[in-house]
Design a protein around this motif. Structure first.
Motif, short mmCIF file in Angstrom:
data_model
loop_
_atom_site.label_atom_id
_atom_site.label_comp_id
_atom_site.label_asym_id
_atom_site.label_seq_id
_atom_site.Cartn_x
_atom_site.Cartn_y
_atom_site.Cartn_z
N ILE A 239 0.86 -1.18 0.00
CA ILE A 239 0.00 0.00 0.00
C ILE A 239 0.90 1.24 0.00
N ALA A 240 0.67 2.11 -0.97
CA ALA A 240 1.49 3.32 -1.10
C ALA A 240 0.60 4.56 -1.05
N PRO A 241 0.49 5.22 0.11
CA PRO A 241 -0.30 6.45 0.19
C PRO A 241 0.38 7.60 -0.57
N LEU A 242 -0.44 8.42 -1.19
CA LEU A 242 0.05 9.63 -1.88
C LEU A 242 -0.98 10.72 -1.69
N ASP A 243 -0.55 11.87 -1.18
CA ASP A 243 -1.45 13.01 -1.09
C ASP A 243 -1.67 13.60 -2.48
N ALA A 244 -2.86 14.15 -2.71
CA ALA A 244 -3.24 14.57 -4.06
C ALA A 244 -2.40 15.72 -4.59
N ASP A 245 -1.74 16.47 -3.70
CA ASP A 245 -0.91 17.58 -4.16
C ASP A 245 0.58 17.24 -4.17
#
Length: 327
Positions: free
Chosen positions: A91-97
């Protein structure tokens, strides 16, 4: 009938009113040298063109999986919704900005599996959102004492995210990749009632539940600094106070007593910021909820802050002195 192959990694992006930058985040995902991925984007009650951008992108690349929440529930709720859909090993979280550098996932997955880690974080690079100017990296050149073959401890994690240290070096800005089975087996979820600090709380719980976390010195995650984001504002201290209080209940039995002592100091510092923020808003009753009666010196500093805030309000000057928060 052939069995569908599961992706190696699931990227999860919570997006709220992200039309101005979501396209860049998606492009950085689709440009990964590890192509065996799925990109789960949760539109968290956006009121702009976020959903239109997302659905159009999904028609051109089947790896993009859009999910729409009609009412905004915050980043924790959006990430949990993404976790429910994720099928990748990692699982790789990424913020939209924010952005991924092109080889980030390929490197992290390979290193995570070689280290038999439950989560691995690389070195975030800070960039100004408007200009793209590089502002440096979180970890010092060549890494830090916590990088390499030794897992990060809870004490090191908290030592690296104290309110009185520079924001540019706080470990709370780490964006690890997580082994999905580790999260599922332990039922780990993001706090949905906290809008700032929920990712640090999640990371702390992962380590407290026995997760092996390694830090790597390589650059891979691009954290873009935007004016006006809640995490960079004075109001962000209020949810941080709640998040830190929950850390005490996660400290495992037999942990180093220094960890609890450090969490208490962290709480005092955060609550002092909350106190200052509420005084500046002319809410003395709310400010008193964040008072720690830790002796005459601490009380005197808070009294000075009240007097100073009143003088500055009358004179149109800054609201408080930053040195008053030191303990």
């Amino acid at each position: 009938m052939p069995i569908a192959r599961l992706p190696v990694a699931s990227i999860i992006i919570p997006a709220h009113d992200a039309a101005d930058f979501l396209g860049e985040a998606l492009n950085s995902c689709l440009a990964q040298t590890l192509s065996d991925i799925e990109v789960i984007v949760v539109d968290d009650g956006s009121r702009d063109g976020t959903w239109d951008i997302l659905t159009e992108a999904a028609t051109s690349d089947r790896r993009i999986h859009p999910l729409r929440r009609p009412v905004a529930g915050g980043p924790g709720a959006a990430r949990n919704a993404g976790l429910d859909l994720a099928t990748g090993r990692w699982i790789a979280p990424l913020d939209a900005d924010d952005l991924f550098l092109p080889d980030r996932l390929e490197r992290l997955v390979a290193q995570s599996e070689a280290l038999q880690a439950d989560l691995v974080a690389d070195n975030p690079e800070r960039r100004a959102y408007a200009s793209g100017r590089r502002l440096g990296s979180l970890l010092p050149p060549g890494g830090s004492p916590t990088t390499g073959g030794v897992p990060l401890s809870l004490l090191q994690l908290v030592q690296g995210d104290m309110p009185d240290q520079s924001a540019e070096t706080k470990l709370g800005y780490l964006k690890p990749v997580f082994r999905r089975n580790f999260l599922v087996d332990l039922g780990l979820r993001y706090a949905e009632d906290i809008r700032v600090g929920e990712d640090f709380l999640f990371l702390f719980e992962c380590l407290a539940r026995g997760g092996r976390c390694h830090l790597l010195p390589d650059l891979g995650y691009v954290y873009r600094v935007r004016d006006g984001s809640l995490s960079n504002s004075e109001a962000g201290a209020l949810p941080l106070s709640l998040a830190n209080r929950r850390l005490f209940g996660l400290v495992p039995p037999g942990a180093d007593p220094a960890l609890s002592a450090l969490l208490r100091r962290r709480q005092r510092l955060i609550d002092f910021d909350c106190f200052a923020f509420e005084i500046a808003r002319r809410r003395p009753g709310a400010a008193l909820r964040h008072v720690h009666w830790g002796g005459p010196g601490h009380a005197l500093r808070q009294l000075r802050l009240v007097v100073g805030a009143a003088r500055r309000r009358l004179g149109g000057q800054p609201r408080w002195d930053s040195d008053l928060r030191q303990s």
